[in-house]
Motif scaffolding. Structure first.
Motif, mmCIF file in Angstrom:
data_model
loop_
_atom_site.group_PDB
_atom_site.id
_atom_site.type_symbol
_atom_site.label_atom_id
_atom_site.label_comp_id
_atom_site.label_asym_id
_atom_site.label_seq_id
_atom_site.Cartn_x
_atom_site.Cartn_y
_atom_site.Cartn_z
ATOM 1 N N PHE A 160 0.850 -1.193 0.000
ATOM 2 C CA PHE A 160 0.000 0.000 0.000
ATOM 3 C C PHE A 160 0.889 1.248 0.000
ATOM 4 O O PHE A 160 1.923 1.298 0.674
ATOM 5 C CB PHE A 160 -0.950 0.010 1.202
ATOM 6 C CG PHE A 160 -0.280 -0.029 2.546
ATOM 7 C CD1 PHE A 160 -0.020 1.148 3.239
ATOM 8 C CD2 PHE A 160 0.082 -1.235 3.138
ATOM 9 C CE1 PHE A 160 0.582 1.122 4.481
ATOM 10 C CE2 PHE A 160 0.686 -1.283 4.379
ATOM 11 C CZ PHE A 160 0.941 -0.095 5.051
ATOM 12 N N PRO A 161 0.478 2.267 -0.765
ATOM 13 C CA PRO A 161 1.315 3.464 -0.892
ATOM 14 C C PRO A 161 1.194 4.387 0.324
ATOM 15 O O PRO A 161 0.125 4.502 0.926
ATOM 16 C CB PRO A 161 0.756 4.146 -2.150
ATOM 17 C CG PRO A 161 -0.672 3.706 -2.204
ATOM 18 C CD PRO A 161 -0.708 2.315 -1.635
ATOM 19 N N VAL A 162 2.311 5.027 0.654
ATOM 20 C CA VAL A 162 2.351 6.042 1.709
ATOM 21 C C VAL A 162 3.043 7.272 1.128
ATOM 22 O O VAL A 162 4.135 7.171 0.572
ATOM 23 C CB VAL A 162 3.121 5.546 2.950
ATOM 24 C CG1 VAL A 162 3.167 6.637 4.020
ATOM 25 C CG2 VAL A 162 2.493 4.278 3.503
ATOM 26 N N GLU A 163 2.386 8.418 1.231
ATOM 27 C CA GLU A 163 2.950 9.670 0.719
ATOM 28 C C GLU A 163 3.081 10.658 1.876
ATOM 29 O O GLU A 163 2.113 10.921 2.587
ATOM 30 C CB GLU A 163 2.056 10.252 -0.376
ATOM 31 C CG GLU A 163 2.628 11.516 -1.015
ATOM 32 C CD GLU A 163 1.726 12.067 -2.096
ATOM 33 O OE1 GLU A 163 2.061 11.936 -3.282
ATOM 34 O OE2 GLU A 163 0.661 12.615 -1.738
ATOM 35 N N ILE A 164 4.280 11.201 2.042
ATOM 36 C CA ILE A 164 4.576 12.096 3.161
ATOM 37 C C ILE A 164 5.094 13.421 2.602
ATOM 38 O O ILE A 164 6.005 13.431 1.772
ATOM 39 C CB ILE A 164 5.627 11.482 4.104
ATOM 40 C CG1 ILE A 164 5.180 10.087 4.553
ATOM 41 C CG2 ILE A 164 5.871 12.387 5.304
ATOM 42 C CD1 ILE A 164 6.310 9.236 5.079
ATOM 43 N N ILE A 175 8.338 15.780 -1.138
ATOM 44 C CA ILE A 175 7.325 14.728 -1.085
ATOM 45 C C ILE A 175 8.035 13.376 -1.142
ATOM 46 O O ILE A 175 8.780 13.107 -2.081
ATOM 47 C CB ILE A 175 6.323 14.851 -2.240
ATOM 48 C CG1 ILE A 175 5.594 16.199 -2.179
ATOM 49 C CG2 ILE A 175 5.311 13.706 -2.202
ATOM 50 C CD1 ILE A 175 4.681 16.455 -3.356
ATOM 51 N N ILE A 176 7.817 12.562 -0.135
ATOM 52 C CA ILE A 176 8.441 11.230 -0.066
ATOM 53 C C ILE A 176 7.357 10.182 -0.268
ATOM 54 O O ILE A 176 6.338 10.185 0.438
ATOM 55 C CB ILE A 176 9.139 11.006 1.290
ATOM 56 C CG1 ILE A 176 10.252 12.047 1.490
ATOM 57 C CG2 ILE A 176 9.700 9.594 1.382
ATOM 58 C CD1 ILE A 176 9.822 13.261 2.263
ATOM 59 N N SER A 177 7.561 9.306 -1.216
ATOM 60 C CA SER A 177 6.597 8.238 -1.498
ATOM 61 C C SER A 177 7.265 6.885 -1.328
ATOM 62 O O SER A 177 8.412 6.696 -1.736
ATOM 63 C CB SER A 177 6.045 8.370 -2.924
ATOM 64 O OG SER A 177 5.363 9.588 -3.092
ATOM 65 N N THR A 178 6.539 5.970 -0.734
ATOM 66 C CA THR A 178 7.033 4.604 -0.580
ATOM 67 C C THR A 178 5.843 3.655 -0.552
ATOM 68 O O THR A 178 4.690 4.088 -0.586
ATOM 69 C CB THR A 178 7.870 4.459 0.708
ATOM 70 O OG1 THR A 178 8.441 3.155 0.749
ATOM 71 C CG2 THR A 178 7.012 4.680 1.937
ATOM 72 N N ALA A 179 6.100 2.380 -0.468
ATOM 73 C CA ALA A 179 5.044 1.366 -0.393
ATOM 74 C C ALA A 179 5.422 0.346 0.676
ATOM 75 O O ALA A 179 6.547 -0.161 0.695
ATOM 76 C CB ALA A 179 4.849 0.680 -1.737
ATOM 77 N N LEU A 180 4.483 0.069 1.572
ATOM 78 C CA LEU A 180 4.694 -0.894 2.645
ATOM 79 C C LEU A 180 3.840 -2.133 2.392
ATOM 80 O O LEU A 180 2.839 -2.074 1.682
ATOM 81 C CB LEU A 180 4.338 -0.274 4.000
ATOM 82 C CG LEU A 180 5.060 1.030 4.354
ATOM 83 C CD1 LEU A 180 4.574 1.551 5.701
ATOM 84 C CD2 LEU A 180 6.567 0.846 4.354
ATOM 85 N N THR A 181 4.217 -3.237 3.008
ATOM 86 C CA THR A 181 3.518 -4.503 2.791
ATOM 87 C C THR A 181 2.629 -4.828 3.987
ATOM 88 O O THR A 181 3.052 -4.692 5.143
ATOM 89 C CB THR A 181 4.520 -5.645 2.573
ATOM 90 O OG1 THR A 181 5.369 -5.327 1.471
ATOM 91 C CG2 THR A 181 3.788 -6.947 2.276
ATOM 92 N N ALA A 182 1.384 -5.243 3.694
ATOM 93 C CA ALA A 182 0.451 -5.668 4.738
ATOM 94 C C ALA A 182 0.604 -7.168 4.944
ATOM 95 O O ALA A 182 0.215 -7.963 4.086
ATOM 96 C CB ALA A 182 -0.977 -5.327 4.328
ATOM 97 N N ASN A 183 1.170 -7.552 6.090
ATOM 98 C CA ASN A 183 1.505 -8.962 6.310
ATOM 99 C C ASN A 183 0.497 -9.720 7.166
ATOM 100 O O ASN A 183 0.515 -10.948 7.204
ATOM 101 C CB ASN A 183 2.887 -9.072 6.958
ATOM 102 C CG ASN A 183 3.986 -8.619 6.014
ATOM 103 O OD1 ASN A 183 3.982 -8.962 4.836
ATOM 104 N ND2 ASN A 183 4.914 -7.830 6.527
ATOM 105 N N SER A 184 -0.391 -9.002 7.885
ATOM 106 C CA SER A 184 -1.357 -9.693 8.739
ATOM 107 C C SER A 184 -2.649 -8.887 8.810
ATOM 108 O O SER A 184 -2.659 -7.671 8.592
ATOM 109 C CB SER A 184 -0.783 -9.900 10.148
ATOM 110 O OG SER A 184 -0.444 -8.661 10.734
ATOM 111 N N VAL A 185 -3.730 -9.589 9.131
ATOM 112 C CA VAL A 185 -5.062 -8.976 9.160
ATOM 113 C C VAL A 185 -5.250 -8.191 10.457
ATOM 114 O O VAL A 185 -4.739 -8.570 11.508
ATOM 115 C CB VAL A 185 -6.143 -10.069 9.032
ATOM 116 C CG1 VAL A 185 -7.534 -9.486 9.200
ATOM 117 C CG2 VAL A 185 -6.020 -10.790 7.700
#
Length: 677
Positions: free
Chosen positions: A206-210, A248-258
């Motif tokens: 999922f994308p994160v923009e800061i 502007i810093i953009s990255t993507a993190l991984t969702a590993n658990s519900v």
């Protein structure tokens, strides 16, 4: 009084005198003194009656002085106390309100504002948000037809609402900002904005923009980190200077658990940086294992189709596919819910398969629906077929209890077109909306939810809900209320959970400055809404194990508790009936964040802008005397003498009626006493 009326009065006087003289003096044998008295009384009576017929109007003038209004508005938000200007704000407000010369010149009206506007009976500087735009808009509307300069005591830092510099352009009054702060610029790093989706899917990125801002004159280096618990999941070195004040810093993190996952964004502070609170920000995402896929099956195009898709997909957990009946049949296993829009005989195979697989449905009927076919399909309702249509307006059933409907009254919503005639239901059902014609409420159902054979269904009798979404926007400048209503209906239809006697409505997590409001509905053993129940919430902080019990209050058909302002953390809660063994539980998390503590300086640019554009001027608190002198010497704010003209018709003068009665009675008495009658 005009000249024509004066002529009529003169004629009336001559006529009255002539008639009296003719009766009492012409060939009269009365005593000389008596006949003159009677003639005078008769003249008065006739003249008074003729005056009433002429009914002249008299004008009277009253003069009064009208003072201009001076609006004193104080920012009551936490940022004032955080920047240590709360005492200055109190002193300035008190000095203006109690100033003798200002009170002689103005009618002083004082207010305080945060997220809303109130009269300034007290100041505590505890408002968690500030909406300067709303305050200026309301002052502009209330004092639109008056001379009313506005003294705005604020730091200019707005955390909620539209840009107040644009709102101020539509206000006629002059604005005098009293700036709480100084003009010094300190080196400061801040996380200006953080953009992330509320919902993400398991194993997806999922994308994160800061957006990071820097104010200062030197070249500085820092590091941006994103923490998940005690682990850094992202880091980046940053450099800022005078020419590069943001990035502007953009990255993507991984969702590993519900479940709800919280993260912390941090900027490494500069040496001697004064405000480090704005160097970090928490955010959360709710990880779900799958998206709800919804099929919208149609045979003819209609604006309602696009409206339904937009409303449902406003919730990121849901996806809508618009399909023809044959296309749906080939993908039926891909969907958890099917919406049938104005079904006809082409839907026969679709309905047969739905009944076979016991799928939940949402049926929408309208002017081109084949009701004879629907009745024969045995969907637990029968529509009387008249082949005539009517426009029906919605009326909310306040006792509807299948799910919570909030923020919508439907009273101003446009009508929907549907078949004229009643609907008979053959299974357990609950009517959410009734039909109304020309303001007369009928007992006919417009929106109904139905349950049978472990399946859930909804029936909306009427086409044209695209107008409802448009009306929602006109009323609130947002589609949120309508979209939320549709999504609650879809959520109910998508779930196979059994109905509970207590329904609760809440979010899985709240940002620090969100309103934390939990709503509930309670039903008796017959599943009828009970508006006399005694409900309470038991709230437990999982970290400190502290427990609070708070009663719920009934408001617009819902039991509500407002928990705004409680400290950040993870909470478990149970809503229970105080005299019955009925309860419902849940949990939520509040992320630590105080938007009012993100500022280091007053917003001088915007405050000066609204002052210049409105014909006012900006002052610092040390320049209070200059502000007072400017207000007193400004010729625009002089006291104006006005006059009020009052036009009174003679017929409203009750004393004239008394005079007529008195003169006629006196004349009769004298004549009777002297034997002339």
């Amino acid at each position: 009084m005009n000249s024509e009326t004066i002529i009529y009065i003169i004629i009336a006087a001559i006529t009255a005198l002539s008639l009296a003289l003719f009766q009492y003096l012409y060939k009269s044998k009365l005593n000389s003194k008596l006949k003159y008295v009677l003639a005078a009384l008769r003249t008065i009576s006739i003249f008074s009656i003729l005056l009433l017929l002429i009914n002249p109007k008299f004008e009277s003038f009253t003069y009064f002085d009208e003072k201009p209004t001076l609006v004193v508005a104080v920012d009551n938000s936490e940022s004032i106390s955080y920047l240590k200007h709360d005492e200055s704000a109190r002193q300035v407000a008190s000095a203006l309100i109690d100033h003798t010369e200002l009170n002689k010149r103005f009618n002083i009206q004082s207010y305080r504002f945060g997220k809303s506007v109130n009269t300034s009976d007290s100041l505590n500087f505890r408002e968690r948000q500030s909406n300067i735009s709303l305050a200026l808009k309301q002052f502009g509307e209330v004092y639109a037809n008056q001379t009313a300069p506005i003294v705005l005591i604020s730091d200019g830092n707005q955390t909620y609402g539209s840009d107040y510099s644009y709102t101020a352009k539509g206000i006629e009054q002059s604005i005098y900002p009293m700036i709480l702060g100084d003009s010094a610029v300190y080196a400061d790093l801040s996380i200006k904005q953080l953009n992330v989706n509320r919902y993400v899917y398991l194993k997806n990125k999922f994308p994160v923009e800061i957006i990071v801002n820097y104010s200062g004159s030197e070249t500085v280096n820092t590091e941006l980190k994103i923490w998940s618990g005690n682990t850094v999941v992202f880091r980046k070195n940053l450099q800022f200077d005078v020419s590069k004040a943001s990035e502007i810093i953009s990255t993507a993190l991984t969702a590993n658990s519900v479940g709800v996952k919280t993260y912390r964004v941090e900027l490494v502070a500069l040496e001697n940086e004064k405000n480090t609170v704005n160097n970090f920000k928490n955010f959360g995402v709710e990880v779900i294992d799958q998206k709800t896929n919804i099929a919208l099956v149609y045979d003819r195009m209609h604006p309602d189709l696009g409206t339904l898709k937009k409303a449902i997909e406003s919730n990121e957990q849901r996806s809508v596919s618009i399909l023809k009946p044959k296309d749906y049949l080939s993908k039926i296993n891909d969907f958890q819910l099917v919406i049938l829009y104005q079904p006809n005989r082409k839907f026969k195979s679709v309905i047969d398969e739905i009944k076979l697989q016991k799928l939940n449905t949402f049926i929408i009927t309208g002017a081109t629906t084949d009701y004879a076919f629907l009745n024969s399909a045995q969907l637990k309702f029968n529509q009387i077929v008249t082949r005539q249509t009517e426009d029906f307006q919605p009326v909310l059933n306040r006792n509807y209890g299948t799910f919570i409907i909030d923020n919508l009254s439907f009273s101003n919503y446009p009508p929907l077109k549907s078949e004229f005639g009643n609907i008979e239901f053959l299974s357990a059902h609950d009517i959410a909306l009734y039909k109304s014609v020309n303001g007369i409420e009928t007992e006919q159902a417009m929106l109904t939810t139905i349950e049978y054979e472990n399946t859930k269904h909804a029936l909306l009798s009427g086409e044209g809900i695209w107008r409802w979404r448009a009306q929602s926007y006109l009323e609130t400048n947002s589609f949120h209320d309508f979209d939320n209503f549709i999504n609650k209906l879809v959520q109910y239809l998508s779930s196979n959970k059994k109905r509970n006697r207590i329904n609760i409505d809440y979010k899985s997590f709240y940002n620090g400055n969100d309103d934390v409001v939990i709503k509930a509905q309670y039903f008796n053993k017959n599943f009828e809404f009970d508006n006399s129940a005694s409900l309470g919430i038991v709230l437990k902080n999982t970290k400190s194990n502290s427990i609070r019990e708070i009663p719920l209050l009934l408001n617009n058909g819902n039991y509500i508790v407002d928990l705004s302002g409680i400290e950040a953390g993870l909470y478990d809660f149970t809503i229970k009936h105080n005299s019955e063994a009925v309860s419902a539980s849940g949990s939520f998390e509040i992320l630590e964040y105080n938007v009012e503590q993100q500022f280091l300086n007053a917003d001088l640019t915007k405050l000066n802008t609204i002052a210049d554009n409105s014909g006012g001027a900006a002052y610092f608190t040390t320049q209070l005397d200059l502000l007072i002198e400017s207000l007193l010497s400004d010729k625009r704010y002089k006291i104006i003498q006005k006059s009020s003209k009052n036009i009174v018709p003679l017929v409203d003068w009750k004393y004239l009626l008394g005079l007529i009665a008195l003169s006629l009675f006196t004349e009769w008495f004298i004549r009777k006493y002297n034997g002339l009658i």
